[in-house]
Design a protein around this motif. Structure first.
Motif, PDB file in Angstrom:
ATOM      1  N   SER B 119       0.799  -1.227   0.000  1.00  0.00           N
ATOM      2  CA  SER B 119       0.000   0.000   0.000  1.00  0.00           C
ATOM      3  C   SER B 119       0.830   1.275   0.000  1.00  0.00           C
ATOM      4  O   SER B 119       0.293   2.363   0.175  1.00  0.00           O
ATOM      5  CB  SER B 119      -0.982  -0.030   1.171  1.00  0.00           C
ATOM      6  OG  SER B 119      -0.358  -0.517   2.342  1.00  0.00           O
ATOM      7  N   ASP B 120       2.148   1.154  -0.255  1.00  0.00           N
ATOM      8  CA  ASP B 120       2.971   2.358  -0.418  1.00  0.00           C
ATOM      9  C   ASP B 120       3.263   2.632  -1.893  1.00  0.00           C
ATOM     10  O   ASP B 120       4.177   3.392  -2.222  1.00  0.00           O
ATOM     11  CB  ASP B 120       4.318   2.206   0.308  1.00  0.00           C
ATOM     12  CG  ASP B 120       4.146   2.000   1.803  1.00  0.00           C
ATOM     13  OD1 ASP B 120       3.015   2.120   2.294  1.00  0.00           O
ATOM     14  OD2 ASP B 120       5.166   1.720   2.465  1.00  0.00           O
ATOM     15  N   TYR B 121       2.494   1.993  -2.772  1.00  0.00           N
ATOM     16  CA  TYR B 121       2.751   2.150  -4.203  1.00  0.00           C
ATOM     17  C   TYR B 121       2.661   3.610  -4.623  1.00  0.00           C
ATOM     18  O   TYR B 121       3.572   4.141  -5.269  1.00  0.00           O
ATOM     19  CB  TYR B 121       1.748   1.303  -4.993  1.00  0.00           C
ATOM     20  CG  TYR B 121       1.926   1.382  -6.492  1.00  0.00           C
ATOM     21  CD1 TYR B 121       2.746   0.489  -7.163  1.00  0.00           C
ATOM     22  CD2 TYR B 121       1.263   2.363  -7.239  1.00  0.00           C
ATOM     23  CE1 TYR B 121       2.909   0.560  -8.541  1.00  0.00           C
ATOM     24  CE2 TYR B 121       1.422   2.440  -8.612  1.00  0.00           C
ATOM     25  CZ  TYR B 121       2.244   1.535  -9.263  1.00  0.00           C
ATOM     26  OH  TYR B 121       2.405   1.618 -10.624  1.00  0.00           O
ATOM     27  N   SER B 309      -3.247  -4.240  -1.588  1.00  0.00           N
ATOM     28  CA  SER B 309      -3.661  -2.882  -1.222  1.00  0.00           C
ATOM     29  C   SER B 309      -5.107  -2.739  -1.671  1.00  0.00           C
ATOM     30  O   SER B 309      -5.675  -3.671  -2.240  1.00  0.00           O
ATOM     31  CB  SER B 309      -2.797  -1.832  -1.926  1.00  0.00           C
ATOM     32  OG  SER B 309      -3.198  -1.696  -3.281  1.00  0.00           O
ATOM     33  N   MET B 310      -5.686  -1.590  -1.439  1.00  0.00           N
ATOM     34  CA  MET B 310      -7.061  -1.373  -1.866  1.00  0.00           C
ATOM     35  C   MET B 310      -7.138  -0.927  -3.324  1.00  0.00           C
ATOM     36  O   MET B 310      -8.198  -0.517  -3.804  1.00  0.00           O
ATOM     37  CB  MET B 310      -7.745  -0.341  -0.967  1.00  0.00           C
ATOM     38  CG  MET B 310      -7.997  -0.836   0.445  1.00  0.00           C
ATOM     39  SD  MET B 310      -8.949  -2.373   0.510  1.00  0.00           S
ATOM     40  CE  MET B 310     -10.580  -1.760   0.101  1.00  0.00           C
ATOM     41  N   GLU B 315      -4.411   2.169 -11.022  1.00  0.00           N
ATOM     42  CA  GLU B 315      -4.535   3.455 -11.715  1.00  0.00           C
ATOM     43  C   GLU B 315      -3.554   3.533 -12.889  1.00  0.00           C
ATOM     44  O   GLU B 315      -3.881   4.074 -13.945  1.00  0.00           O
ATOM     45  CB  GLU B 315      -4.318   4.609 -10.736  1.00  0.00           C
ATOM     46  CG  GLU B 315      -5.424   4.663  -9.692  1.00  0.00           C
ATOM     47  CD  GLU B 315      -5.492   5.961  -8.911  1.00  0.00           C
ATOM     48  OE1 GLU B 315      -4.687   6.872  -9.190  1.00  0.00           O
ATOM     49  OE2 GLU B 315      -6.351   6.049  -8.015  1.00  0.00           O
ATOM     50  N   ASP B 316      -2.358   2.998 -12.687  1.00  0.00           N
ATOM     51  CA  ASP B 316      -1.379   2.984 -13.781  1.00  0.00           C
ATOM     52  C   ASP B 316      -1.774   1.966 -14.847  1.00  0.00           C
ATOM     53  O   ASP B 316      -1.584   2.198 -16.046  1.00  0.00           O
ATOM     54  CB  ASP B 316       0.024   2.689 -13.248  1.00  0.00           C
ATOM     55  CG  ASP B 316       0.667   3.933 -12.649  1.00  0.00           C
ATOM     56  OD1 ASP B 316       0.364   5.038 -13.137  1.00  0.00           O
ATOM     57  OD2 ASP B 316       1.442   3.800 -11.688  1.00  0.00           O
ATOM     58  N   VAL B 317      -2.313   0.833 -14.401  1.00  0.00           N
ATOM     59  CA  VAL B 317      -2.773  -0.176 -15.366  1.00  0.00           C
ATOM     60  C   VAL B 317      -3.854   0.447 -16.256  1.00  0.00           C
ATOM     61  O   VAL B 317      -3.827   0.308 -17.477  1.00  0.00           O
ATOM     62  CB  VAL B 317      -3.307  -1.429 -14.630  1.00  0.00           C
ATOM     63  CG1 VAL B 317      -3.953  -2.402 -15.607  1.00  0.00           C
ATOM     64  CG2 VAL B 317      -2.165  -2.117 -13.873  1.00  0.00           C
ATOM     65  N   LYS B 318      -4.761   1.173 -15.627  1.00  0.00           N
ATOM     66  CA  LYS B 318      -5.837   1.816 -16.400  1.00  0.00           C
ATOM     67  C   LYS B 318      -5.284   2.856 -17.377  1.00  0.00           C
ATOM     68  O   LYS B 318      -5.790   2.996 -18.483  1.00  0.00           O
ATOM     69  CB  LYS B 318      -6.844   2.474 -15.458  1.00  0.00           C
ATOM     70  CG  LYS B 318      -7.818   1.468 -14.837  1.00  0.00           C
ATOM     71  CD  LYS B 318      -8.827   2.159 -13.949  1.00  0.00           C
ATOM     72  CE  LYS B 318      -9.888   1.180 -13.470  1.00  0.00           C
ATOM     73  NZ  LYS B 318     -10.752   1.781 -12.429  1.00  0.00           N
ATOM     74  N   PHE B 330      -8.710  -7.046  -7.705  1.00  0.00           N
ATOM     75  CA  PHE B 330      -8.826  -7.872  -6.504  1.00  0.00           C
ATOM     76  C   PHE B 330      -7.698  -7.487  -5.557  1.00  0.00           C
ATOM     77  O   PHE B 330      -6.534  -7.421  -5.960  1.00  0.00           O
ATOM     78  CB  PHE B 330      -8.730  -9.363  -6.845  1.00  0.00           C
ATOM     79  CG  PHE B 330      -8.822 -10.237  -5.628  1.00  0.00           C
ATOM     80  CD1 PHE B 330     -10.053 -10.497  -5.032  1.00  0.00           C
ATOM     81  CD2 PHE B 330      -7.679 -10.774  -5.048  1.00  0.00           C
ATOM     82  CE1 PHE B 330     -10.132 -11.287  -3.892  1.00  0.00           C
ATOM     83  CE2 PHE B 330      -7.760 -11.567  -3.908  1.00  0.00           C
ATOM     84  CZ  PHE B 330      -8.993 -11.822  -3.327  1.00  0.00           C
ATOM     85  N   GLY B 331      -8.050  -7.194  -4.314  1.00  0.00           N
ATOM     86  CA  GLY B 331      -7.011  -6.792  -3.367  1.00  0.00           C
ATOM     87  C   GLY B 331      -7.234  -7.335  -1.985  1.00  0.00           C
ATOM     88  O   GLY B 331      -8.361  -7.607  -1.566  1.00  0.00           O
TER      89      GLY B 331
END
Lengths: 69, 356, 245
Positions: B119-121, B309-310, B315-318, B330-331
């Motif tokens: 979750s620090d991505y 992570s949640m 967002e980058d994949v999108k 899925f997270g």
């Protein structure tokens, strides 16, 4: 030859030099330097005793002092 | 060199020492404590020095001072500690100082927990600190890859004059695997003529600094920095494709999570179901192009991002998929590691949607 | 004619940006002269703070690093680890050292870092426009203590020299001032000794220099010197707080 030389253009007129001069020969010139200050100056060079007090207190290091040897 | 069995944290430390890291500035936090401990024990034998800082803030600023003198230098921490380092990282990026920073992620926010998370991505790849900057961020999936990337990170940092982050998680840090220490391919590295080493008058004074009070100067400097980032994007972007040929569903996962995903992919393949994985190895620069490529293929119906992570990398994949195909998620978070069965269940659900 | 006083080679030709009568310039001179007289300018690496003296990196004629707010002692630690034979100094104000950087200075002293800390205390945040600092005197008016510092809400001034002297790791701690020729000459001696300690590997030295801020104090430069002598010194007495021989 002058004993005490001021870089007039860099003076900020703070007055610390004049306050410590034992001979009270430092005064502020009527002219205004590029920074907008009346620069400190000495006319009565012969009265200067080269004690260096003015330069010791000058925060802007614009004073050079020389001594007769 | 022979393979040795090592814990992830210790293997990263040994890799750093073998890559010529001479100075390490540490501060305790779980689950990265084996890194400072290993460095304290082994760095002096390699002619280096371990220093325990009074805080993560001090540690990262010690890194700044040491990197400014031209040394190979590293620090490590875990999520809450990384938050404290962000100011220093921004200064390092601004002053263009090379160094390696390891984040063995735990769960958050706040004190969170000590178990693994991803979750620090956002913090790692979207800046973290203030100002316009990026770090090169490697997200190793195995201990061997962590070793290889850590060794390379020092060269990459010196080449581009930028901090480089190793983004692992509690699984990677704590797991033991056999590893081999193979030096990376030699790169031609520039001399550190900018380092503050004392000036005997043979050159102008060197200055390590990130303050540019004139807007025009800071603007130009930032543009130059972003030109460098373009070069990094072009030369250093890395990813792994796993079983992607002919796959209708492409999973995006990185780091430890990608390993569980691979097991699921292998298991499904035995059942005759083909799904693929795109695993970013650099999460900055992010491999947008390969996602766009697969999103443009008629074969691919859907993407599924799986993270601890949640939903951050999604967002980058999108951005990569660019609306061409749906992106599902899925997270598991908070220190819960997604299980084989959980991931498999989600994947089958997605496959059903696609084939329906 | 013999030159008895001229600008030291330890400073660059750059004109100081400081306000009229601000005593940072005097302190800069004393530090630079000490480095030159001890023949270590070529080995010197200075660390500039955040605050009025951030541009110290343009004035000291040696390699410099600019640190984030308060972290100069940590940066100096990093430098000294890599280059133990270099002469490393930090130049920090009271906002930098006594407020945001209180942890870093404390631990650099506790570790006995062999560095020289120049701590310029003018009882106010100068660069940001005159806010209350940890060193602001009780009753002193600043932009964030418009009715004067009130101990009930704002607490009391921090005496960093006295505190750091308590640490086993510190070697030499002295508080000096620059309000007259005698004081300036003494301040120079103290600063020089602090660098000599580093050259002789004696460990952590800090010189706290009481300094003026005429602009934010709202006084003339001369009145500021008087205020420093009369008011500041009663809270921050001059003297040697620690000297390990």
């Amino acid at each position: 030859m002058k004993k005490v030389i001021f870089k007039h253009d860099e003076c900020k007129g703070c007055g610390l030099c004049a306050a410590v001069c034992p001979k009270k020969i430092i005064f502020f010139d009527k002219s205004i330097n590029p920074n907008g200050f009346h620069p400190a100056t000495v006319d009565e060079q012969d009265k200067c005793i080269s004690c260096g007090f003015c330069a010791t207190m000058c925060p802007d290091l614009i004073i050079t002092v020389r001594k007769e040897v | 060199m022979k393979k040795v069995l090592m814990k992830g944290n210790e293997a990263i430390s040994e890799a750093a020492i073998q890559a010529g890291c001479k100075f390490f500035f540490g501060y305790p936090i779980t689950p990265q404590n084996e890194i400072p401990a290993y460095m304290a024990k082994h760095l002096p034998k390699a002619g280096g020095r371990y220093t325990q800082a009074e805080s993560e803030i001090a540690a990262i600023n010690m890194v700044y001072g040491a990197a400014g003198c031209g040394a190979r230098v590293m620090t490590s921490s875990s999520s809450p500690g990384m938050s404290l380092k962000q100011e220093g990282i921004s200064y390092l990026a601004g002053a263009q100082l090379p160094c390696v920073i390891v984040n063995i992620m735990r769960s958050g926010p706040g004190l969170g927990g000590i178990l693994p998370a991803q979750s620090d991505y956002f913090q790692a790849v979207k800046g973290g600190g203030h100002g316009d900057y990026n770090l090169i961020v490697y997200a190793p999936s195995t201990v061997q890859e962590a070793v290889t990337l850590t060794m390379e990170a020092f060269d990459v940092a010196d080449l581009y004059l930028t901090p480089v982050m190793i983004l692992g998680d509690g699984i990677l840090g704590q797991v033991m695997e056999p590893v081999e220490f193979i030096p990376p391919k030699k790169r031609k590295l520039p001399k550190k003529t900018w380092a503050t080493t004392g000036n005997d008058g043979s050159r102008p004074n060197n200055l390590i600094n990130s303050l540019y009070i004139e807007a025009d100067v800071l603007y130009e400097r930032t543009l130059a920095q972003y030109k460098k980032y373009d070069l990094i994007k072009e030369k250093e972007t890395r990813y792994e494709l796993y079983n992607t040929a002919d796959a209708e569903v492409i999973i995006a996962a990185y780091g430890s999570t990608a390993r569980i995903v691979k097991s699921v992919i292998d298991g499904l393949l035995e059942e005759g179901i083909r799904i693929g994985l795109i695993r970013p190895i650099t999460v900055w620069p992010f491999p947008y192009t390969i996602f766009e490529e697969y999103a443009s293929s008629d074969k691919v119906k859907k993407f599924l991002t799986i993270e601890m992570s949640m939903g951050q990398m999604i967002e980058d994949v999108k951005l990569g998929v660019n609306g061409k195909k749906p992106v599902d998620f899925f997270g598991r978070t908070g220190g819960k590691i997604p299980t084989y069965d959980e991931i498999k269940g989600k994947v089958i659900e997605v496959i059903r949607e696609v084939t329906a | 004619m013999k030159t008895v006083f001229e600008k030291t080679k330890g400073l660059t030709d750059k004109t100081f940006h400081y306000c009229p009568g601000c005593t940072h310039g005097i302190v800069h001179r004393l530090v630079a002269e000490s480095l030159v007289e001890l023949n270590v300018l070529d080995k010197a690496i200075g660390v500039a703070p955040v605050g009025c003296s951030v541009f110290a990196y343009e004035y000291f004629n040696c390699d410099m690093q600019q640190a984030s707010h308060g972290r100069a002692p940590a940066v100096a630690t990093g430098i000294k680890r890599v280059l133990p034979d270099s002469i490393v100094f930090t130049y920090q104000g009271d906002g930098d050292l006594a407020s945001i950087g209180s942890a870093e200075i404390m631990h650099a002293a506790a570790r006995g870092e062999n560095i020289t800390v120049i701590y310029v205390n003018n009882a106010i945040f100068g660069m940001t426009g005159g806010q209350m600092a940890p060193t602001t005197l009780i009753g002193q008016v600043t932009t964030t203590s418009p009715n004067g510092r009130d101990p009930l809400t704002d607490g009391y001034p921090i005496n960093m020299s006295e505190m750091l002297a308590q640490l086993i790791g510190s070697t030499y701690i002295e508080r000096v001032s620059i309000t007259n020729v005698k004081n300036v000459k003494h301040a120079k001696k103290a600063i020089k000794k602090a660098f000599e300690n580093q050259i002789n590997n004696k460990g952590f030295s800090m010189i706290e220099i009481l300094s003026t801020c005429p602009t934010n104090w709202g006084m003339t430069p001369l009145d500021s010197l008087k205020w420093l002598d009369e008011k500041m010194q009663s809270v921050f007495p001059l003297g040697v707080f620690k000297e390990v021989k």
